[in-house]
Each structure stands twice: as structure tokens, then as C-alpha cells.
Design a protein around this motif. Structure first.
Motif, PDB file in Angstrom:
ATOM      1  N   PRO A  51      86.562   7.059  72.458  1.00 50.42           N
ATOM      2  CA  PRO A  51      85.753   8.256  72.168  1.00 50.42           C
ATOM      3  C   PRO A  51      85.843   8.779  70.739  1.00 50.42           C
ATOM      4  O   PRO A  51      85.175   9.756  70.402  1.00 50.42           O
ATOM      5  CB  PRO A  51      86.326   9.289  73.145  1.00 50.42           C
ATOM      6  N   ILE A  52      86.637   8.157  69.888  1.00 49.83           N
ATOM      7  CA  ILE A  52      86.832   8.677  68.539  1.00 49.83           C
ATOM      8  C   ILE A  52      85.725   8.191  67.613  1.00 49.83           C
ATOM      9  O   ILE A  52      85.535   6.985  67.444  1.00 49.83           O
ATOM     10  CB  ILE A  52      88.207   8.262  67.988  1.00 49.83           C
ATOM     11  N   GLU A  98      81.966  12.491  65.399  1.00 50.14           N
ATOM     12  CA  GLU A  98      81.850  13.777  66.085  1.00 50.14           C
ATOM     13  C   GLU A  98      83.130  14.159  66.828  1.00 50.14           C
ATOM     14  O   GLU A  98      83.299  15.308  67.230  1.00 50.14           O
ATOM     15  CB  GLU A  98      80.685  13.735  67.093  1.00 50.14           C
ATOM     16  N   ASN A  99      84.027  13.210  67.036  1.00 51.61           N
ATOM     17  CA  ASN A  99      85.240  13.462  67.806  1.00 51.61           C
ATOM     18  C   ASN A  99      86.475  13.113  66.980  1.00 51.61           C
ATOM     19  O   ASN A  99      86.705  11.951  66.653  1.00 51.61           O
ATOM     20  CB  ASN A  99      85.242  12.640  69.096  1.00 51.61           C
ATOM     21  N   ASN A 100      87.249  14.131  66.650  1.00 50.85           N
ATOM     22  CA  ASN A 100      88.464  13.962  65.872  1.00 50.85           C
ATOM     23  C   ASN A 100      89.658  13.901  66.821  1.00 50.85           C
ATOM     24  O   ASN A 100      89.863  14.806  67.625  1.00 50.85           O
ATOM     25  CB  ASN A 100      88.621  15.142  64.897  1.00 50.85           C
ATOM     26  N   TRP A 101      90.456  12.837  66.714  1.00 49.04           N
ATOM     27  CA  TRP A 101      91.571  12.639  67.642  1.00 49.04           C
ATOM     28  C   TRP A 101      92.588  13.770  67.571  1.00 49.04           C
ATOM     29  O   TRP A 101      93.139  14.193  68.590  1.00 49.04           O
ATOM     30  CB  TRP A 101      92.290  11.322  67.336  1.00 49.04           C
ATOM     31  N   ARG A 104      91.235  16.498  69.749  1.00 47.74           N
ATOM     32  CA  ARG A 104      90.676  16.120  71.043  1.00 47.74           C
ATOM     33  C   ARG A 104      91.692  16.459  72.135  1.00 47.74           C
ATOM     34  O   ARG A 104      92.879  16.205  72.006  1.00 47.74           O
ATOM     35  CB  ARG A 104      90.343  14.629  71.075  1.00 47.74           C
ATOM     36  N   ASP A 144      93.470   5.637  70.501  1.00 45.92           N
ATOM     37  CA  ASP A 144      92.507   6.603  69.967  1.00 45.92           C
ATOM     38  C   ASP A 144      92.999   7.145  68.630  1.00 45.92           C
ATOM     39  O   ASP A 144      92.233   7.299  67.681  1.00 45.92           O
ATOM     40  CB  ASP A 144      92.328   7.772  70.945  1.00 45.92           C
ATOM     41  N   GLU A 164      91.416   6.925  64.760  1.00 48.03           N
ATOM     42  CA  GLU A 164      91.242   8.062  63.853  1.00 48.03           C
ATOM     43  C   GLU A 164      91.774   7.691  62.465  1.00 48.03           C
ATOM     44  O   GLU A 164      91.161   8.015  61.447  1.00 48.03           O
ATOM     45  CB  GLU A 164      91.987   9.291  64.386  1.00 48.03           C
TER      46      GLU A 164
END
Length: 211
Positions: free
Chosen positions: A61-62, A65-68, A71, A86, A90
Motif C-alpha cells: 500500500p505504500i 499517497e500513502n506514507n509508511w 500509516r 512496507d 517507503e
């Protein structure tokens, strides 16, 4: 919890071994911490190596738009290898090192991390045990420190050289995040091996463990 909490928690755990050694010198404590930290990083390297295919797909999912670090994960996932994978993705995103995501091309970078992890666990555990118990000859421990340090310094220089030839020219921008992830995070594997090498040298010169 968020990703940042997990990495901070793991980092703090690395101080536990030296908490129980109040009689030892600061140099000894730093050396034991460094190899404990190396084992912690090795476990993350194993997670990355195990989940390379997952990391290189959208299943991970990284992304932009998604920062580990921010998250959310359940605490029960602390030992889930994909959580740490993940985190590695990042790092790839922030440092511009796409090689770990190109599993089909078989880049050597993941293999270097895997081999480094094995060496860090085996020799690092040997060094920690020797410094903790003094049941191993101080000369053997010093030699192990010098050997592992040489491997880490060489591996870091090789990593930077390969990064420069394969990744650097493809970067779109250089900011603090890039500098922190690529330079600060990796330069530790030159700074601390140099420090513990001098520590090993002093053990050899003094012909004893340092107290």
C-alpha cells in the motif's frame, strides 16, 4: 499505531542489552548497541528479501499517497514481515532507490542486503556474547569486529557506487527527505564500523577486554 511507532520501538529495544551492563565502559556499550541494532536491521532485511514480489506490486500500500511512517497498523502486526516490507518500500520511495522494486531484473542490491543480514546476525551475536560474558578470547572478538566492520564499510561504499551509476541520474529532485534516507541512514554503516574498529584495535593493543 503508525509505522513510525514501530521503528522507534524497535530502535529503543536495541538498548536493552546495555542496560544490564552498568560496569562496562561507554565504548563497550556503544559496540554492543551497534551490533544489537545491526541484528534488528537484519531482521528487516530478511522481511524485505522474503517479500520482494509483494513490495514491487500495488498490493503493497505504500505509494505517493500513502506514507509508511504515518500509516496505521494494528499492534498485532509487529511481527508481520509485510509491515516491515512496507517500511522498506517507503525507504525506496524517499531515497530514489528503485532497485529493490525491480525483482524481475534480479538486481544485486536485495541479495547484498540478505547476505549482510546473515553476516550481521551470526558474527554480531558472536561479538555480543563475547563482550557480554568474556567467555571468548578477546583477540577472537576483536578480529570478528574488524572483519565485520570491513564488510560493512565495503558494502556501504559498494552500495553508494552502484546507486550513483544506476539511480542518481534518474532523480527528479534532491531534498531533505532524500538526504536523510540515502545519506544519513546509510552513512551509519561507515561511522560506527570505524568506531568499533578502533575499539577492537585497543583491545588488541591492551591484550585484554576493555573495562
Amino acid at each position: 499505531m503508525i509505522g513510525l511507532h514501530f521503528i522507534v520501538f524497535g530502535f529503543l529495544l536495541c538498548f536493552l542489552p546495555i542496560y544490564f551492563m552498568p560496569e562496562n565502559s561507554l565504548d563497550t556499550k556503544i559496540t554492543i548497541w551497534w551490533y544489537t541494532f545491526g541484528i534488528f536491521i537484519a531482521l528487516i532485511e530478511f522481511a524485505m528479501f522474503k517479500n520482494q514480489n509483494y513490495m514491487s506490486t500495488n498490493e503493497c500500500p505504500i505509494n505517493d499517497e500513502n506514507n509508511w511512517y504515518f500509516r496505521k497498523y494494528n499492534l498485532s502486526r509487529m511481527f508481520d514481515s509485510k509491515l516491515w516490507t512496507d517500511g522498506w518500500k517507503e525507504y525506496c520511495k524517499q531515497s530514489g532507490d528503485f532497485r529493490y522494486l525491480e525483482t524481475m531484473k534480479g538486481d544485486f542490491a536485495p541479495w547484498i542486503e540478505f547476505i549482510n543480514g546473515i553476516i550481521a546476525v551470526i558474527i554480531g551475536s558472536y561479538i555480543i556474547y563475547g563482550l557480554y560474558t568474556k567467555n571468548i578470547s578477546h583477540i577472537n572478538v576483536a578480529i570478528a569486529i574488524l572483519m565485520l566492520s570491513a564488510t560493512q564499510i565495503f558494502g556501504t561504499i559498494l552500495y553508494y557506487s552502484s546507486y550513483y551509476t544506476k539511480c542518481f541520474h534518474k532523480l527528479e529532485k534532491l531534498g531533505f527527505s532524500w538526504f536523510f534516507h540515502l545519506v544519513i541512514m546509510n552513512i551509519l554503516w561507515i561511522i560506527f564500523p570505524t568506531f568499533v574498529s578502533y575499539y577492537a584495535y585497543k583491545m588488541i593493543v591492551n591484550n585484554s577486554y576493555l573495562s
